[in-house]
Scaffold this active site. Structure first.
Site, PDB file in Angstrom:
ATOM      1  N   TRP A  42       2.166   5.295  -1.957  1.00  0.00           N
ATOM      2  CA  TRP A  42       2.447   6.107  -3.152  1.00  0.00           C
ATOM      3  C   TRP A  42       3.848   5.760  -3.646  1.00  0.00           C
ATOM      4  O   TRP A  42       4.760   6.563  -3.605  1.00  0.00           O
ATOM      5  CB  TRP A  42       2.381   7.575  -2.792  1.00  0.00           C
ATOM      6  CG  TRP A  42       1.092   8.079  -2.233  1.00  0.00           C
ATOM      7  CD1 TRP A  42       0.337   7.529  -1.245  1.00  0.00           C
ATOM      8  CD2 TRP A  42       0.413   9.267  -2.622  1.00  0.00           C
ATOM      9  NE1 TRP A  42      -0.759   8.296  -0.991  1.00  0.00           N
ATOM     10  CE2 TRP A  42      -0.740   9.380  -1.828  1.00  0.00           C
ATOM     11  CE3 TRP A  42       0.685  10.268  -3.561  1.00  0.00           C
ATOM     12  CZ2 TRP A  42      -1.626  10.444  -1.937  1.00  0.00           C
ATOM     13  CZ3 TRP A  42      -0.205  11.318  -3.662  1.00  0.00           C
ATOM     14  CH2 TRP A  42      -1.352  11.400  -2.866  1.00  0.00           C
ATOM     15  N   TYR A  61       0.853  -1.176   0.000  1.00  0.00           N
ATOM     16  CA  TYR A  61       0.000   0.000   0.000  1.00  0.00           C
ATOM     17  C   TYR A  61       0.892   1.230   0.000  1.00  0.00           C
ATOM     18  O   TYR A  61       1.876   1.295   0.722  1.00  0.00           O
ATOM     19  CB  TYR A  61      -0.888   0.024   1.236  1.00  0.00           C
ATOM     20  CG  TYR A  61      -1.705   1.283   1.313  1.00  0.00           C
ATOM     21  CD1 TYR A  61      -2.940   1.345   0.681  1.00  0.00           C
ATOM     22  CD2 TYR A  61      -1.224   2.417   1.933  1.00  0.00           C
ATOM     23  CE1 TYR A  61      -3.677   2.500   0.708  1.00  0.00           C
ATOM     24  CE2 TYR A  61      -1.957   3.583   1.956  1.00  0.00           C
ATOM     25  CZ  TYR A  61      -3.188   3.624   1.342  1.00  0.00           C
ATOM     26  OH  TYR A  61      -3.910   4.782   1.351  1.00  0.00           O
TER      27      TYR A  61
END
Length: 761
Positions: free
Chosen positions: A109, A107
């Site tokens: 960016w 999980y």
């Protein structure tokens, strides 16, 4: 050579000598470039960069198992050794446990590029092996992501179809934002943000007469150009305030009953609760004033202004990252429906203006190309914020959005991109949970806490060290991203790592399909170009694109208005809810029988609230100097520290009561843990509140993992779900006490690698 490169926080322009970047500036096409980009060049060759593959010493000596994880040194090994060890372990786990024994985390960016996006790379690879336990939802808006499809539609569609800033500028008279209209959050966007235009749009809207009201405990959590009126309720009480606004609209006949009858369902059930008919307690402004500490007259005046104006009600993502976070989001929709302005230019509801730089951009005709992940045959999954519970309680059953989920027995965690020791709460519990699997594998650029709590750590390239292309989630600008430098140390692309594992595991090119990175980029782009052509949109050839600056993906309607089609024709443009209408009362949610999320929005007191041992309300929000925890060792992030620690802000009244001075090193504590921070005293923080940003790299004291020396607030936040409906994070709020740190300042160690040894003994 000077080149540009897309990041999550803007496009940078930089000069490179082939090994490192210099003279980094914001892109010439960006009207408002942000300073976060300076973290990139200053981090690339930082001492915390992972240079070579490394394996935890105890894992090498004793074999798979979590004992000593997070405490023991690492042994640097060759790539061949690391890949042989990993491929053998993957075979063991899949042969013994099957796909339910592997959790594909990642999980976060991880990359602004679309091909080298770490999560996509990992999930594609694990699907080639037979699948993996997956996660649904997210930490940013997981609570509303579960709620809104029942109420008004998919949260991603709502944000992509958001009324554009140009329409707000022309039509909105009153812009009410619950939870801030943040300049810092508008600096970033998933996948990248090319042009930071929010500031200028807000400034122009203000000049055109739009009045901004910011309802938040933090006065400066909005663009200065908005010149906001500040209303500061007690944290966690927004649902009570919103119910009181609904009460006033109803009591004075200001609700649009014709709109409610035509476009919504369940208003009668809700308004009976608001009036107190169903429970004996009217949700009046007087009632709400005692809970929120906002004067009754101010609540009454705001309700009347809402009804008199073309009003946009914005609910930031922060509002649902708390106990019962569904309620303020649901109430935001309900208030907008009562005003009858949903679907009108400049009016209605939105979830996320100021939460991300892309909310308020017009929807593109299509997303950019990306690496296909394939199909995951494994059926087990968890809500993303329940990872610690899964690892600690295999076989346990939890409710989730009308279902019951059984936690699988995970033996191997594979993480590529992202840092759960940033995103997750109660880090002491997470650290304990990370002891449970036999093996944890991490691809990382830096020695983050996740890497330090792993067994096999493989050095990955930064985006500036690899060829890719990228565009943000709803950003129309699509950029080629040629590598600007060679990789640091022995770092490899995730694609190269998985390609080498593919050979060892005999996958017959199921992952790579025999293509190089450049061949994949050209293949994906060419397929995408053909799809666009069939829809009447022409884009350049791959060669022209790759040699150019960027191309612009067409948008559908630069002046889009959220839910305009539904308002104009509710029969042929039904909402994607069970009834096809706005559900102020949801029969489906009510059927689940959840006491912590009933069938219509209500006031539910937070579990950490008044008259408890800790008197200050902690707000743990997003940082100004980095994106989440990314590049915390970069120049911009380090400049924001105080005494090398994350700054905490407090009102002068609370500081004086504790005899604290500006610049003190303070300890923030509760029953879960404590952290050190540098104190900033400011009247921009509501009394009774202390604010510290998330993302300081977790630096636990060797003798006490619940004590972070660097200022990570997630040693303080509770790992408990918002509700049984969403199982979303409640990271935004916690109760704490603050005191001066009187002892010598302990060392900060996150800017150095862990102990690396040359042998396995």
């Amino acid at each position: 050579m000077r080149s540009s490169h897309l990041t999550h926080f803007g496009v940078l322009e930089a000069e490179s000598n082939g090994k490192s970047l210099s003279a980094v500036t914001g892109w010439h096409g960006d009207p408002d470039p942000r300073q976060i980009i300076h973290n990139v060049a200053s981090s690339q060759h930082h001492p915390a960069r992972i240079r070579r593959p490394a394996v935890r010493q105890g894992w090498l000596q004793r074999g798979p198992g979590g004992t000593g994880r997070g405490d023991e040194p690492f042994v640097e090994v060759t790539w061949n050794e690391a890949l042989d060890l990993l491929s053998t372990e993957l075979r063991r786990v899949y042969d013994t446990h099957g796909s339910s024994g592997v959790y594909g985390g990642s999980y976060g960016w991880s990359s602004a590029g679309r091909f080298h996006h770490g999560q996509s790379q990992l999930h594609r690879f694990l699907n080639c092996l037979g699948g993996y336990v997956s996660a649904v939802g997210d930490y940013s808006y997981g609570t509303s992501g579960a709620l809104l499809p029942h109420v008004i539609g998919s949260v991603n569609e709502i944000m992509a179809d958001a009324t554009t800033w140009s329409v707000i500028r022309e039509h909105t008279e009153l812009f009410i934002s619950f939870g801030g209209l943040s300049e810092k959050n508008s600096a970033v966007g998933p996948g990248g943000i090319a042009r930071h235009a929010t500031r200028s749009e807000i400034e122009r809207a203000r000049e055109a007469g739009c009045h901004f009201v910011d309802i938040t405990p933090i006065r400066d959590d909005a663009f200065a150009e908005a010149d906001t009126e500040w209303i500061a309720p007690r944290p966690g009480s927004d649902a009570a305030l919103m119910l009181a606004l609904a009460h006033k609209l109803d009591a004075e006949g200001l609700a649009d009953l014709e709109f409610l009858e035509t476009y919504a369902v369940g208003y009668d059930r809700f308004i009976a609760y608001v009036r107190g008919t169903s429970d004996g307690q009217p949700k009046s402004p007087e009632w709400a004033s005692k809970i929120t500490e906002i004067p009754t007259d101010a609540i009454v005046a705001l309700a009347r202004r809402m009804a008199e104006s073309r009003t946009m009600i914005n609910v930031s993502w922060s509002m649902q990252r708390q106990d019962h976070g569904e309620q303020p989001v649901w109430l935001g929709v309900t208030l907008a429906a009562m005003l009858g302005q949903i679907g009108l230019p400049g009016g209605g509801f939105q979830h996320g203006y100021g939460s991300s730089g892309d909310v308020g951009l017009a929807r593109r005709v299509t997303s950019p190309p990306r690496l296909p992940q394939g199909t995951n045959p494994e059926r087990s999954y968890i809500p993303v914020a329940r990872i610690a519970d899964m690892l600690l309680n295999p076989g346990a059953v939890i409710p989730f959005n009308g279902r019951e989920l059984t936690f699988p027995h995970v033996d191997l965690v594979y993480w590529v991109g992202g840092n759960p020791f940033h995103h997750h709460q109660d880090l002491t519990k997470l650290r304990r949970a990370f002891q449970r699997p036999s093996t944890i594998v991490v691809h990382e650029q830096f020695w983050t806490s996740t890497a330090r709590n792993a067994d096999i750590v493989l050095p990955a390239t930064m985006t500036i060290e690899r060829d890719d292309f990228g565009a943000g989630r709803n950003d129309p600008l699509f950029f080629p991203m040629p590598a600007l430098t060679e990789p640091a140390g022995e770092a490899r692309d995730d694609y190269a790592i998985f390609g080498a594992l593919e050979e060892r595991l005999g996958l017959n090119q199921a992952f790579t399909e025999g293509r190089t990175v450049q061949q994949w980029l050209e293949h994906l782009y060419s397929e995408w170009r053909e799809r666009l052509a069939t829809r009447g949109h022409t884009v350049p050839s791959f060669e022209e694109f790759w040699d150019g600056d960027y191309i612009e993906i067409p948008v559908l309607d630069p002046g889009q208005v959220l839910h305009a089609d539904y308002r104009n024709d509710p029969v042929n443009h039904r909402l994607r809810t069970p009834s096809g209408r706005i559900e102020i009362y949801s029969e489906k949610i009510d059927s689940f029988g959840y006491e912590d999320c009933p069938g219509h929005p209500v006031w539910l007191e937070p579990r950490e609230w008044r008259d408890q041992p800790y008197p200050l309300h902690l707000i743990s929000n997003q940082p100004k100097t980095r994106l989440h925890s990314q590049l915390d060792i970069g120049t911009t992030s380090k400049r924001g520290k105080l005494h090398r620690r994350e700054p905490a802000r407090m009102n002068p009244v609370d500081a004086a009561a504790r005899k604290l001075q500006n610049g003190d090193v303070v300890r923030i504590r509760n029953d879960r843990g404590s952290c050190l921070a540098g104190l900033i005293i400011t009247d921009a923080i509501r009394p009774g509140v202390v604010q510290i940003a998330t993302g300081a790299w977790y630096d636990p004291d060797p003798s006490d993992p619940s004590f972070c020396r660097h200022g990570n607030p997630n040693v303080l936040t509770a790992d408990r779900p918002s509700s049984s409906l969403s199982q979303g994070t409640t990271a935004q709020h916690a109760l704490v006490e603050v005191e001066r740190w009187e002892r010598p300042h302990p060392p900060i160690t996150v800017d150095k690698p862990p102990k690396l040894v040359d042998n396995r003994a």
